[in-house]
Design an enzyme around this catalytic site. Structure first.
Site, short mmCIF file in Angstrom:
data_model
loop_
_atom_site.label_atom_id
_atom_site.label_comp_id
_atom_site.label_asym_id
_atom_site.label_seq_id
_atom_site.Cartn_x
_atom_site.Cartn_y
_atom_site.Cartn_z
CG MET A 61 -4.98 -5.26 -2.51
SD MET A 61 -3.64 -6.32 -1.98
CE MET A 61 -4.54 -7.87 -1.82
CG ASP A 94 -1.95 -1.10 1.21
OD1 ASP A 94 -2.08 -1.75 0.16
OD2 ASP A 94 -2.62 -1.31 2.23
#
Ligand code: F6P
Length: 442
Positions: free
Chosen positions: A259, A216
């Site tokens: 994501m 991330d």
């Protein structure tokens, strides 16, 4: 939690790097160090890298230049602490997968062996669990790692969740480990800090060096996390498919979920790389459904189709949170993808507008692939920096690249906040410019 890393809240003492002892042995790397001097790309070991390189920040600190918050540069040292023939290293990978894990493992093993002569390297299996469950660590010879860099995943296995630091240190002591390399995200790195503290408490000479891992891209004070480039590049393929589908059907909407639990970097970068996306929804910019649906309908009418990229953590404010967490202590998210899909279908039906929604969720596909060329280089250089730091006796730190330079970052600083897309910053501005979406749907 910081919305973005805030250099003004950090002072010089926060950036001091701990050592297990003074480095007094001449490094085998010294043959390559002759004539090295600071340059725009490399900072000499005796110099420092400024935490914030803006004049505004220097002025705000109101101190002498030498007292500005600064980081220890990464790279080989003239003197090291550990005696290579007597040194044993270990590696553990924790948390979710990320492209480049095997590259980092291989880079560590080869750097230790080829440039320092440390040939005893153990790989703990399945994350921190492998330090307490009695499983045999995998001996990591140069042969074992020979071609692992061409594969995604991690040859060591991984898992979420912490373990008792006392039990982990007992294992490290029993196995005679002097250097522990921990590859993982913020929870894992906090675990690494606890291991370093516990070793210290027991008087054990153990260097604990982390390589931050986050698909991330949410760890602060690193320019970009390894594997991130590979992941968002893979996500662009899904956007391409969604666009092809959407633009080939009357009033098509391509909806792609990627994501990004609390940070929408993958969504932003994949959308910018595609430059074919109409709307990007990220956790950092809350939105209301009705205003979003209204603008989406208009866009589909004008353009004939639209592509929406949504980060998995976006729109969580639209759900009631039940408090559930995963083994790493992360909040379990509600699934924004299906909610958006249904909302779009219902809204277009109510407006009597024809529609076909193509929902694409690349999910794990973006993080299970092998590292691309850029990430392969980055992983290797991070691994080299980690070995240099550990051999020089540094501990309770991570390696990272900050403003283009490799640096040492104390674990509490790297885990003290979260790197997020700044809704008032230049990345989000680029997204707004590229998509033409309004700044807020509210
Ligand atoms: O934290 C990294 C991450 O890839 C998130 O983007 C995602 O929510 C999560 O891991 C999913 O991982 P897992 O299903 O393995 O727990």
């Amino acid at each position: 939690m910081l919305s973005t890393a805030d250099p003004l809240s950090i002072d010089a003492s926060d950036l001091r790097i701990r050592r297990v002892g003074e480095p007094t042995r001449r490094s085998p790397m010294v043959r390559l160090l002759h004539g090295r001097a600071s340059s725009p790309h490399y900072v000499h070991e005796s110099d420092r890298v400024l935490l914030d390189d803006t004049v505004g920040s220097a002025v705000a600190h109101q101190c002498a230049v030498g007292d500005l918050p600064s980081m220890e540069p990464g790279g080989p040292r003239e003197y090291i602490y550990f005696d290579p023939p007597l040194t044993r290293a270990a590696i553990v990978t924790c948390g979710g997968l990320c492209p480049g894990l095997n590259n980092v493992i291989r880079g560590l093993v080869l750097e230790l062996a080829d440039n320092y002569g440390v040939t005893e390297v153990l790989g703990f299996r399945d994350g921190f669990r492998g330090l307490v469950d009695g499983s045999e660590p995998l001996p990591l010879s140069q042969d074992v790692v020979a071609d692992i860099h061409n594969r995604g995943g991690t040859i060591l296995g991984t898992s979420r969740g912490g373990q008792d630091p006392g039990a982990m240190v007992a294992t490290l002591e029993r196995l005679g480990v002097n250097l522990l390399f921990v590859i993982g995200g913020d929870g894992t790195l906090r675990g690494a800090q606890r291991i370093a503290d516990e070793a210290d408490r027991r008087g054990l000479t153990l260097s604990v060096v982390g390589v931050p891992k986050t698909i991330d891209n949410d760890i602060p004070y690193i320019d970009q996390s390894f594997g991130f480039q590979t992941a968002f590049t893979r996500a662009t393929e899904s956007i391409k498919s969604a666009l092809t589908e959407a633009s080939s059907t009357p009033h098509g909407v391509g909806l792609v979920k990627v994501m990004g639990r609390h940070s929408g970097f993958i969504a932003c970068y994949a959308a910018l790389a595609s430059h074919d996306v109409d709307f990007v929804l990220i956790p950092e910019v809350p939105f209301q459904l009705d205003p979003f649906l209204r603008v989406l309908r208009d866009r589909v009418r004008q353009r004939g189709h639209a592509v929406v990229v949504v980060a998995e953590g976006a729109g969580q404010e639209l759900f009631a949170y039940d408090g559930a967490v995963d083994a790493s202590g992360n909040a379990k998210l509600a699934d924004i993808g299906p909610l958006l899909r249904e909302a779009i279908l219902t809204d277009f039906a109510a407006a009597g507008t024809e529609l076909s929604v193509r929902y694409v969720d690349p999910g794990y596909a973006i993080r299970s692939v092998a590292a691309n060329g850029w990430d392969a280089v980055y992983c290797l250089r991070l691994a080299q920096a980690a070995v240099h730091a550990a051999m020089a006796g540094r501990t309770a730190m991570v390696v990272g690249r900050w403003h283009g330079r490799f640096v040492h970052i104390p674990i509490p600083v790297a885990t003290g906040g979260r790197n997020q897309v700044d809704p008032n910053g230049d990345l989000w501005m680029s997204v707004l410019e590229a998509t033409g979406q309004p700044a807020r749907f509210s």
